[in-house]
Design a protein around this motif. Sequence first.
Motif, PDB file in Angstrom:
ATOM      1  N   ASP A 124      -1.746   2.849 -13.121  1.00  0.00           N
ATOM      2  CA  ASP A 124      -2.987   3.491 -12.666  1.00  0.00           C
ATOM      3  C   ASP A 124      -4.186   2.662 -13.109  1.00  0.00           C
ATOM      4  OD1 ASP A 124      -1.746   5.636 -11.408  1.00  0.00           O
ATOM      5  OD2 ASP A 124      -1.477   6.690 -13.333  1.00  0.00           O
ATOM      6  N   GLN A 127       0.828  -1.203   0.000  1.00  0.00           N
ATOM      7  CA  GLN A 127       0.000   0.000   0.000  1.00  0.00           C
ATOM      8  C   GLN A 127       0.865   1.258   0.000  1.00  0.00           C
ATOM      9  OE1 GLN A 127      -3.193   0.083  -0.534  1.00  0.00           O
ATOM     10  NE2 GLN A 127      -3.478  -2.158  -0.408  1.00  0.00           N
ATOM     11  N   TYR A 128       2.033   1.174   0.676  1.00  0.00           N
ATOM     12  CA  TYR A 128       2.939   2.322   0.655  1.00  0.00           C
ATOM     13  C   TYR A 128       3.442   2.576  -0.758  1.00  0.00           C
ATOM     14  CZ  TYR A 128       6.912   5.311   1.775  1.00  0.00           C
ATOM     15  OH  TYR A 128       7.799   6.365   1.821  1.00  0.00           O
ATOM     16  N   SER A 136      -4.766  -0.752  -5.389  1.00  0.00           N
ATOM     17  CA  SER A 136      -4.904  -0.952  -3.952  1.00  0.00           C
ATOM     18  C   SER A 136      -5.858  -2.105  -3.658  1.00  0.00           C
ATOM     19  CB  SER A 136      -5.402   0.332  -3.283  1.00  0.00           C
ATOM     20  OG  SER A 136      -5.556   0.160  -1.895  1.00  0.00           O
ATOM     21  N   LYS A 179      -4.702   3.940  -9.131  1.00  0.00           N
ATOM     22  CA  LYS A 179      -4.169   3.449  -7.865  1.00  0.00           C
ATOM     23  C   LYS A 179      -5.232   2.753  -7.018  1.00  0.00           C
ATOM     24  CE  LYS A 179      -0.366   6.734  -7.527  1.00  0.00           C
ATOM     25  NZ  LYS A 179       0.301   7.788  -6.695  1.00  0.00           N
ATOM     26  N   LEU A 180      -6.467   3.210  -7.125  1.00  0.00           N
ATOM     27  CA  LEU A 180      -7.522   2.596  -6.327  1.00  0.00           C
ATOM     28  C   LEU A 180      -7.709   1.134  -6.709  1.00  0.00           C
ATOM     29  CD1 LEU A 180      -9.606   3.135  -4.138  1.00  0.00           C
ATOM     30  CD2 LEU A 180     -11.266   3.684  -5.939  1.00  0.00           C
ATOM     31  N   ILE A 187       2.069   1.728  -3.541  1.00  0.00           N
ATOM     32  CA  ILE A 187       0.977   2.141  -4.433  1.00  0.00           C
ATOM     33  C   ILE A 187       0.665   3.615  -4.244  1.00  0.00           C
ATOM     34  CG2 ILE A 187      -1.491   1.871  -4.880  1.00  0.00           C
ATOM     35  CD1 ILE A 187      -1.098  -1.127  -4.275  1.00  0.00           C
ATOM     36  N   TRP A 188       0.549   4.060  -3.000  1.00  0.00           N
ATOM     37  CA  TRP A 188       0.060   5.416  -2.730  1.00  0.00           C
ATOM     38  C   TRP A 188       1.176   6.450  -2.544  1.00  0.00           C
ATOM     39  CZ3 TRP A 188      -4.802   6.324  -3.719  1.00  0.00           C
ATOM     40  CH2 TRP A 188      -5.735   5.248  -3.634  1.00  0.00           C
TER      41      TRP A 188
END
Length: 391
Positions: A39, A22-23, A45, A41-42, A25-26
């Motif tokens: 992309d 998650q780190y 995630s 990102k959601l 990714i975001w």
Amino acid sequence: MRRWWRIAAVAGPVLVFTLTSQYEIWVGPLPLLAGTVSDPKLVMSAVAAAISVGLAIRLRYPLLALLLAMGLFGLKPILNHFFGKGPDLNLFEAFLSQVFIVYSTAAHTTGRRAYAGAAMIVAFQLIGYGPLLPGALNQAFGEWVFYAISWALGKTLRYRELRGDRLEARTAELEAQREEQIQAAVTDERARIARELHDIVAHSVSLMVLQAGAARQALDREPEKARTPLLSVEAAGRSAMSELRRLVSMLRQPGQEDELSPQPSLCHLNLLVAQMREAGLAIDVDESCTQDGIPPGVDLSAYRIAQEALTNVLKHAGAAHVGLTVRCDGAAVEVTVEDDGRGPSADGSLLGGHGLIGMRERVSLFGGHFEAGARSGGGFRVFARLPYEPT
């Protein structure tokens, strides 16, 4: 403590993967990992979250975990075909999670489920890398080596666990059998001791009671004749004490029976008959048996059966005459005791109580034949056949 280790083994990889993926990714790639994420990102995630769920359930539901972790890679060519460039989660921790789940699938599946897991891995890899081959063969081969090693390690662990379970089950089975054998041995020993005590006490005490009664009657009329029955009482008591000491010594010193005084056998039959005659029984003896080749157990049992049968006649039958026959034919010893007393009781029940039970048990130990019942012409008859192999 073991429970906490299990929780840590499940939760640890989930927590590490979730935080790192998650780190990246975001926020951005971590040093040394240098992963790439497409992309939106959601969506990435959510894909990482699905892999986290797979890691969390990999021990309980390994096939579902495998589907969640590797399904996106297998579907990637299809998504690319319909939607252009599909989602791409190229993270080292994602690959490492897939290796973990492949290992768990191998370690926690057997039979058809194991074959299904292996087929899913092969199918996802072929579909995912199919359009990229042969250009991506080096990358694909590297991943396949890791998957193969993790699968082999998982199967090795599974084999060891199954082998350990089988050994544990076998150990428990052997322990249960051992306990059963111990209980059976204890039961047999108790029955043997009960028979020995009954044979010793019942015979000697019966003689003592009858001789004491005769002495009491003689004291009133002819005191000088009381000496003989009193001497018989003394002899019977000493014999009983000697037998009891032998039995107690045998119990206190297991494995040392050979050092104790010899047990009675058919060669002592004349002493038994003499005791019974002194007690007032008229006994005819037909004994044509030599002790050559008769095992000690059969010899002792034949003597005890004759002793118990004669004691029962003395106690219960009120007989005027008793016949004792002992035969040996080289394959068995036959003991027959017949009296002309009152026989079974009016309701047909047999007299003798534990004595008859003990005789029957002795015969059954050697696979012989036992009869006890009314005699034709009146009285009672006991017959025992004890087979043996000559020693």
